[in-house]
Design a protein around this motif. Sequence first.
Motif, short mmCIF file in Angstrom:
data_model
loop_
_atom_site.label_atom_id
_atom_site.label_comp_id
_atom_site.label_asym_id
_atom_site.label_seq_id
_atom_site.Cartn_x
_atom_site.Cartn_y
_atom_site.Cartn_z
N GLY A 47 64.58 23.01 34.21
CA GLY A 47 63.87 22.87 35.47
C GLY A 47 63.44 21.43 35.62
O GLY A 47 63.77 20.59 34.79
N CYS A 48 62.72 21.13 36.71
CA CYS A 48 62.20 19.79 36.90
C CYS A 48 60.69 19.85 36.73
O CYS A 48 60.03 20.60 37.42
N SER A 49 60.19 19.07 35.79
CA SER A 49 58.76 19.14 35.50
C SER A 49 58.02 18.00 36.19
O SER A 49 58.57 16.93 36.40
N ILE A 50 56.75 18.27 36.53
CA ILE A 50 55.93 17.24 37.19
C ILE A 50 55.83 16.02 36.28
O ILE A 50 55.97 14.89 36.72
N LEU A 51 55.59 16.27 35.00
CA LEU A 51 55.32 15.16 34.09
C LEU A 51 56.58 14.51 33.53
O LEU A 51 56.68 13.29 33.46
N LEU B 224 50.02 23.87 43.03
CA LEU B 224 49.31 23.14 41.97
C LEU B 224 48.10 23.93 41.49
O LEU B 224 47.84 24.02 40.29
N VAL B 228 51.50 25.72 38.98
CA VAL B 228 52.94 25.41 39.00
C VAL B 228 53.10 23.95 38.52
O VAL B 228 52.41 23.06 39.00
N ASN B 229 53.98 23.77 37.55
CA ASN B 229 54.16 22.40 37.04
C ASN B 229 55.63 22.01 36.93
O ASN B 229 55.97 20.96 36.41
N SER B 230 56.48 22.90 37.42
CA SER B 230 57.90 22.55 37.41
C SER B 230 58.62 23.34 38.49
O SER B 230 58.08 24.34 39.00
#
Lengths: 156, 262
Positions: A47-51, B224, B228-230
């Motif tokens: 997946g694509c993570s925020i961090l 957020l 949800v972080n991804s």
Amino acid sequence: MNSEHTSQMPSVLPPKWVLIVFALVAFIGFIDAVYLTAVHFLGQSPGCSILEGCEEVTSSEYATIGFIPISLFGAVYYLFVFLLTILALDGGKRGALIAAIITTWIAFAVTLVLVFLQVFVIKALCLYCMASALTTTILFVMGLVLLQYKKGRSLS
Amino acid sequence: MADGQFTPESNMPPTQNQGELSKKERRERRRQERKAEQRSAQKKGGMKRMLVWVGVVAAIALVIYGIVLGVLKTAENSPVPSSVDAISETDWVKGERTAPVIVVEYGDFQCPACKAYYPVVKSLSQEFSGTDVAFVFRHFPLRSTHPNAEDASRAAQASGLQGKFWEMHDLLYERQDDWARVRNPNDIFKKYAEEIGIDVAQFESDIDSDAVKSAVDTNLSGGLSAGVNSTPSFFINGNYISNPSSIDEFRAHITDALGTSS
């Protein structure tokens, strides 16, 4: 050509510490490749993570051959080079070192293709893949330098 | 024995004979000592070599074990989003808003993983169409890693204002490679707007409107606050499910929810 080639081969083994560094670099590459392989088989789904951003490279179509991740081939390669270098260190086997060095040539060629794919095709970089590219490049350059080694001469 | 007398066994003078023997003996002794030394050195060397190889094998086993354990623990301990808001009037929905099973996706149009899940979700939405399942899409543009994701979300949102959200949604995923890395994706989105047959001038003005911006923001902040972080992140009836590894696994989650709801 043949005599030129054989004259390039080391007549004696280089100093132990150089071989130890060579083996250590291969072992670092092995750790990196095992990590990537473990993440492929056991990690979370891609997946694509925020961090951390996306796993664009490791989840791309170029990351596997069939069901086998490229990193597994990498792990086998690093382990092979590592064991050959230990064999050279332990038993003074020059042939083992030559085999390890020649393996790094093949790996370096593969690495060039993989870096090309990351930069120009996938257009994304994967940190652990680039770390592996670095270890393979170090092994390749060290291998070339080791081939120049003759007793009594410096390694340069 | 008188001086100068020789023994019958030897023609040599006794002292010389003894010296010769002792030399031989010494040589033999030295040879045996050397052999013994060699044997002990060999033994020591063999032990050392064995230790080296045992160490090598142990190091390799330790590395593999440590990494596998670490990766497994990280996967187990990674934070899981809590439940998300119920379906709202502003959500984009495929199916009935009152359906007993609601699948919510938080997605980012520039995310390759979302693109990979797009055909799976689309196929499931077709498969379950007309049943008790509804599919919702909520914007979750990862602004820090995907510079064009926000614009893409606005393009889809603006198309939605003209009744063509899903058409733009599909085009954005299908042609992600064409716009994901360009400097100004809006030029491309304008062409997509033309292609799906909406009023392009209206589309252009909507893209920059506060209503569209705030709709994307609302989705993002809702995600957020749910943790949800991804992307993509999927929820069935408000509960997070980790990304299914196959369409069959995804289908099983939905049919389970259908079974529970009936």
